[in-house]
Design an enzyme around this catalytic site. Sequence first.
Site, short mmCIF file in Angstrom:
data_model
loop_
_atom_site.label_atom_id
_atom_site.label_comp_id
_atom_site.label_asym_id
_atom_site.label_seq_id
_atom_site.Cartn_x
_atom_site.Cartn_y
_atom_site.Cartn_z
N CYS A 1 -2.24 9.04 2.60
CA CYS A 1 -2.22 8.64 1.17
C CYS A 1 -3.45 8.72 0.38
O CYS A 1 -3.07 8.99 -0.88
CB CYS A 1 -1.98 6.99 1.26
SG CYS A 1 -3.26 6.25 2.11
N GLU B 1 0.80 -1.30 -0.19
CA GLU B 1 -0.03 0.13 -0.28
C GLU B 1 0.96 1.15 0.01
O GLU B 1 1.46 1.58 0.90
CB GLU B 1 -0.87 -0.14 1.41
CG GLU B 1 -1.95 -1.30 1.31
CD GLU B 1 -3.12 -1.02 0.48
OE1 GLU B 1 -3.33 0.09 -0.18
OE2 GLU B 1 -3.87 -1.80 0.25
P1 NAP Z 1 8.40 5.39 4.38
O1 NAP Z 1 9.56 6.31 4.52
O2 NAP Z 1 8.28 4.41 3.33
O3 NAP Z 1 7.93 4.40 5.75
C1 NAP Z 1 7.07 3.46 6.07
C2 NAP Z 1 7.34 2.43 6.49
O4 NAP Z 1 8.35 1.79 5.94
C3 NAP Z 1 8.42 2.82 7.91
O5 NAP Z 1 7.93 1.68 9.20
C4 NAP Z 1 9.84 2.82 7.64
O6 NAP Z 1 10.82 2.38 8.77
C5 NAP Z 1 9.83 1.55 6.55
N1 NAP Z 1 10.84 1.55 5.62
C6 NAP Z 1 11.25 3.03 5.13
N2 NAP Z 1 12.40 2.57 4.13
C7 NAP Z 1 12.37 1.22 4.14
C8 NAP Z 1 13.53 0.22 3.37
N3 NAP Z 1 13.87 0.80 2.38
N4 NAP Z 1 13.34 -0.90 3.71
C9 NAP Z 1 12.47 -1.49 4.88
N5 NAP Z 1 11.67 -0.81 5.45
C10 NAP Z 1 11.58 0.82 5.17
O7 NAP Z 1 6.84 6.13 4.46
P2 NAP Z 1 6.62 7.37 5.11
O8 NAP Z 1 7.23 8.54 4.46
O9 NAP Z 1 6.85 7.37 6.63
O10 NAP Z 1 4.90 7.46 5.09
C11 NAP Z 1 4.24 8.15 4.33
C12 NAP Z 1 4.12 7.33 2.79
O11 NAP Z 1 3.04 5.96 3.06
C13 NAP Z 1 3.54 8.09 1.90
O12 NAP Z 1 3.92 7.76 0.62
C14 NAP Z 1 2.03 7.82 1.79
O13 NAP Z 1 1.30 7.94 0.70
C15 NAP Z 1 2.14 6.21 2.10
N6 NAP Z 1 1.02 5.69 2.66
C16 NAP Z 1 0.25 4.78 2.01
C17 NAP Z 1 -1.12 4.17 2.65
C18 NAP Z 1 -1.82 3.34 1.65
O14 NAP Z 1 -2.68 2.82 2.18
N7 NAP Z 1 -1.54 3.17 0.38
C19 NAP Z 1 -1.35 4.49 3.70
C20 NAP Z 1 -0.58 5.45 4.53
C21 NAP Z 1 0.68 6.13 3.94
P3 NAP Z 1 11.36 3.76 9.46
O15 NAP Z 1 10.47 4.64 10.07
O16 NAP Z 1 12.33 3.15 10.62
O17 NAP Z 1 12.08 4.27 8.31
#
Ligand code: NAP
Length: 473
Positions: free
Chosen positions: A270, A236
């Site tokens: 999102c 997601e």
């Molecule tokens: P993010 O940086 O991708 O972080 C999300 C999760 O993934 C965190 O637990 C993060 O850990 C982990 N993570 C990040 N990079 C990683 C990697 N290379 N390998 C393994 N784990 C990794 O996202 P965010 O910026 O916090 O959140 C916002 C994003 O989420 C936006 O793009 C939003 O649209 C999306 N989102 C999507 C939905 C949906 O249902 N489609 C819902 C909500 C949010 P750390 O915190 O330790 O970095």
Amino acid sequence: MNDAEVLIMAIATINPATGETIKIFSPLTDLQIDEKIRRAEETFRSYRQVSFADRAKWMSQAAQILEMEKEPLGRLMTLEMGKPFKAAAAEALKCAWACRYYVENAERFLAEMEVKGDATRSYIRFQPLGPLLAVMPWNFPFWQVFRFAAPALMAGNVVLLKHASNVPQCALAIEAIFKRAGFPEGIFQTLLIGSEQVSRVIDDPRVRAATLTGSVGAGRAIGGQAGQRIKKTVLELGGSDPFIVMPSADLEEAVKTAVQARVINNGQSCIAAKRFIVAEEAAGPFERRFTELMERLRVGDPMEEKTQIGPLATADQVKIVDEQVSAAVAAGARLLTGGRRLDRPGFYYAPTVLTDIPRETPAYREEIFGPVASLFRVANIDEAIRMANDTVFGLGSSVWTKNAMERARFIDEIEAGMVFVNAMVASDPRLPFGGVKQSGYGRELSEFGIREFVNIKTVWIKEEGQSRRSEIE
Ligand code: NAP
């Protein structure tokens, strides 16, 4: 976060309203991770045999805890990621709704399905897969976890949660809720680990599948690693949802909803509407009223009842949003309001409206995760649909029209996992949630969500003396 970038962040509670560091946690060691996976696997062996009735009893109890404790849980969410307290308490209630929805429906969704064929009896049986890894974001720190965990646990799987590094206390509180609800020890464990430790968990053969809600970069990393190990994933990811307004729409209702759809969760959702695509005929009045309402929003301490927009969740988020807006303006976009950090402690950004945005700017191409609206004018429905689809994302979409032909075209032609007509996009336990293109794959919630992490087992029984028509395959 940029594609494939792994930012190593401290696991810590930092109050976004003040910038103050409240508590720092040490990440688990490899040995500790191994012990948690061992326990998950051991628990799964007995938990998979537990009846739906028992699982439902514990899940109802979890729902009750969420309902009774919505205020302290809400305060914790607000402390760690800055959403207005009222919305945070409502989030706890929404989690309870999802728990109860699967209490009532899981057994029916996973009931054996008889199939008429050449066998004496053939049927489909749904069985849990085993320990699942859930990597979750901070923006809805409870809802994102529960909407995955409620169906996963009701199906008989066990969960290992790697939550975002800035919401460790929410992660621990969720683990405690399942424990207190009566679920066996080890069915839901929080791994306090950084993103760089995730691959170790995915690589472990005892972990059977993974789900991620997060950015495209994290999706590539996790989907890629799981693919190498031939493990199922649900992703997601981000979105840049269009909000299309046609001349026949109720303009005042559309504008009010548009503002709400953009700034919900301090602009960090999102499925927030991010690109407002308005038919030329309605564009002038829409632009004026929308800007006026954005300027009127009360920005402030998220714990205060009257606050409509709190801070962004992290210092990095403010920096990223500010850079995206500045790049758009430098390339010729026009600011109708906002466009700056607020001069106060904490991670605040002014509600912002951009227009005349050049196509090759981050504000056009990327998701903006903050209270920043991008306005576009279009000549007709063809142009509206073309622009709506001119993005790498395909999560939700909201279209405003009273015209039946236009409605049918939007539903048919918009490349998104969800189309909402005359309403803002919202998740609902009864409806599938997910996207297409770089917004990810797989679905959460509804009947479809609970079937993502099960073995859909075909059972074919031949009684003695029976012959079979087809022996191919
Ligand atoms: P993010 O940086 O991708 O972080 C999300 C999760 O993934 C965190 O637990 C993060 O850990 C982990 N993570 C990040 N990079 C990683 C990697 N290379 N390998 C393994 N784990 C990794 O996202 P965010 O910026 O916090 O959140 C916002 C994003 O989420 C936006 O793009 C939003 O649209 C999306 N989102 C999507 C939905 C949906 O249902 N489609 C819902 C909500 C949010 P750390 O915190 O330790 O970095």
